[in-house]
Design an enzyme around this catalytic site. Sequence first.
Site, PDB file in Angstrom:
ATOM      1  N   GLU A  13       0.804  -1.229   0.000  1.00  0.00           N
ATOM      2  CA  GLU A  13       0.000   0.000   0.000  1.00  0.00           C
ATOM      3  C   GLU A  13       0.833   1.273   0.000  1.00  0.00           C
ATOM      4  O   GLU A  13       0.838   2.033   0.984  1.00  0.00           O
ATOM      5  CB  GLU A  13      -0.964   0.002   1.191  1.00  0.00           C
ATOM      6  CG  GLU A  13      -2.062  -1.024   1.061  1.00  0.00           C
ATOM      7  CD  GLU A  13      -3.085  -0.936   2.183  1.00  0.00           C
ATOM      8  OE1 GLU A  13      -2.828  -0.274   3.199  1.00  0.00           O
ATOM      9  OE2 GLU A  13      -4.143  -1.557   2.032  1.00  0.00           O
ATOM     10  N   GLU A  69      -6.872  -7.646  -0.631  1.00  0.00           N
ATOM     11  CA  GLU A  69      -7.353  -7.734   0.745  1.00  0.00           C
ATOM     12  C   GLU A  69      -8.839  -7.381   0.739  1.00  0.00           C
ATOM     13  O   GLU A  69      -9.210  -6.266   0.392  1.00  0.00           O
ATOM     14  CB  GLU A  69      -6.595  -6.749   1.651  1.00  0.00           C
ATOM     15  CG  GLU A  69      -5.100  -7.020   1.705  1.00  0.00           C
ATOM     16  CD  GLU A  69      -4.354  -6.048   2.617  1.00  0.00           C
ATOM     17  OE1 GLU A  69      -5.005  -5.347   3.408  1.00  0.00           O
ATOM     18  OE2 GLU A  69      -3.116  -5.994   2.513  1.00  0.00           O
TER      19      GLU A  69
HETATM   20  C1  GAL Z   1      -4.587  -2.726   4.928  1.00  0.00           C
HETATM   21  C2  GAL Z   1      -3.164  -3.245   5.065  1.00  0.00           C
HETATM   22  C3  GAL Z   1      -3.112  -4.497   5.895  1.00  0.00           C
HETATM   23  C4  GAL Z   1      -3.934  -4.329   7.135  1.00  0.00           C
HETATM   24  C5  GAL Z   1      -5.342  -3.976   6.762  1.00  0.00           C
HETATM   25  C6  GAL Z   1      -6.272  -3.827   7.940  1.00  0.00           C
HETATM   26  O1  GAL Z   1      -4.616  -1.385   4.627  1.00  0.00           O
HETATM   27  O2  GAL Z   1      -2.582  -3.503   3.817  1.00  0.00           O
HETATM   28  O3  GAL Z   1      -1.776  -4.780   6.222  1.00  0.00           O
HETATM   29  O4  GAL Z   1      -3.373  -3.347   7.935  1.00  0.00           O
HETATM   30  O5  GAL Z   1      -5.328  -2.758   6.078  1.00  0.00           O
HETATM   31  O6  GAL Z   1      -7.565  -3.493   7.520  1.00  0.00           O
END
Ligand code: GAL
Length: 633
Positions: free
Chosen positions: A144, A315
């Site tokens: 990110e 994710e």
């Molecule tokens: C994303 C990140 C992850 C985790 C997640 C939690 O932004 O890439 O590592 O922190 O959020 O929602």
Amino acid sequence: MKRTLGTCYYPEHWPEHMWKEDARRMVDTGLTWVRIGEFSWSRLEPSPGDLHWDWLDHAIEVLGAAGLKIVLGTPTATPPRWMIDRHPDMLAVDVDGRPRKFGSRRHYCFSHMGYREECRRIARLLADRYGRNPHIAAWQTDNEYGCHDTTISYSDAARTGFRDWLAQRYQSVDALNRAWGNVFWSMEYASFDQIDLPNLTVTEPNPAHVMDFRRYSSDMVVDFNRAQVDEIKPRSDAPVSHNYMGRITDFDHFAVGKDLEIATWDSYPLGFLEDRVGASAAHQRAFARQGDPDFQAFHHDLYRAVGRGRWWVMEQQPGPVNWAPYNPAPLPGMVRLWTWEAFAHGAEAVCYFRWRQAHFGQEQLHAGLLRPDNQDAPGRAEARQVAEELRNAQSVQPTQAPVALIFDYQADWAWATQPHGVGLNYFGLIFDHYRALRRVGVSVDILPPDTRDFDGFAVVLAPGLIHLDPDLADALSNADAHVVYGPRTAARDQYFNIPDPLPPAIPKLNLTVSRIESLRPDIPVSLHGGGQVQHYIEEIEGDAEPLMTTETGAPVVLARESQLYCGGWLDDAALDRLVVMLAERTGLSTLALPDGVRCRKTATEEFWFNHTTATVDTPHGPLPPAGVLRRAL
Ligand code: GAL
């Protein structure tokens, strides 16, 4: 194409004896992918040069042997503590001149060449060791970029880099003085070495200075990413990706994406609703457990463009998150809906973050597919259901949308540099247009500003392009599609000066924006026939046909044949009218959708998604809350 599922896993968080059973349960859930490694630097290299591969070798072996494909992340978003001792000046510096500390993540400055070398080194070591490993099916660089406000850093390294960048761009300091208009307020420089970063000035810095610093900062992200890609590519045939975020616009994702095979993004619908959609309290309440009905879809369409067709959700929120102001649980069925929505927009894979909720660290309150005690969390059953549905479903066939919307990161920086009114921002303007199309079931392709071919589109929307590249202007003028420009089209040249002749200078339209105003939120301008102009309005001279006027008769939307100009920020009601006008002029087909229901067309099917908490009637039958309807066209 076969659509697949996966999860994000941190073997370094769990004792080794759990890995095999975890892998078995992942496969049993119907998952294909597992992403690992992206925060593991302190375990890979506990002290400089002391490399510990054994645990990662073993994790890859166990996960691969279970039949999973691995996405291996480079761990460069989390430099370990010793790195700061080696490079004390690698920490990013905030706008107030304070270094950001060790103790969380992303604590590095993109301009720091010493840290960039360390990242090259670790990427090279990983690629040397695993580049030909049959279980490594994709790579991820870092994690990110730009998250936690980390694109722009006011460090010494950034100052040095910026001066070099300016010297290359302008060649002579006189040219820079002229381009920036530094005679204003006696800001002229005698050498590039006198130029500082545009923070901590007494009042606002020169917008040309700010804009160039934003361009420079974006270029540093591109270069930082490329340094890792250059190490991985010669050592591995697996595609390289990066996981972008929602509503982070500080760097040019299209430019980063050109060096990668796959764009991925991290979709947290409930976190985003509270944190960055910018919706009213009533909207937040109505969609608290479902998320905004358009925000995810917008990013799916954006990152499809960034990945030139190849994109994933890396994710996917599987339950409550930990980081938004409020963190409710999704309505039952939403995890499944979000996943199918991504596939309907063309995602190759959707991976849930994370496999199991952690007992420790900052994200203890972030759900996984499993609870911390290793029992199933509700998200797992929904992931399993999608996996079963995928097994039985025909594959999703993407197709070109009827409407294109141009998204230009530089326009976003230009609006941020000179918003002209509180809260005026390019992302909001673009998103309002996108939502208006989606309210009537129109699928949208988002396009980068270097697009020159608009064949096959009925409509191209290009709002807010403050700087309009002459080649793009040409392509838009000659497009067969109906093109909608404005507001603020071509309002500045590339050096952030007002052009003469005045904007928008669109050949076929022959209009002049003679004056602009920004508006208080409580004094919008009403339009004849319904709707309002809010935030920002232009006075326009010219003889094109007025399609919308204010109640006092001033033109707001004008047209000549298929070229249209909109001289204001239209509210939802006015945008709905604009979409109806475009549909009438082009034959674009629209749908009457219930509130909160969205539709996406593929080559062969129509998907309907119910983002509300009630059953709704559709022409194809009732759709329950969080329901997904899939029908052949
Ligand atoms: C994303 C990140 C992850 C985790 C997640 C939690 O932004 O890439 O590592 O922190 O959020 O929602």
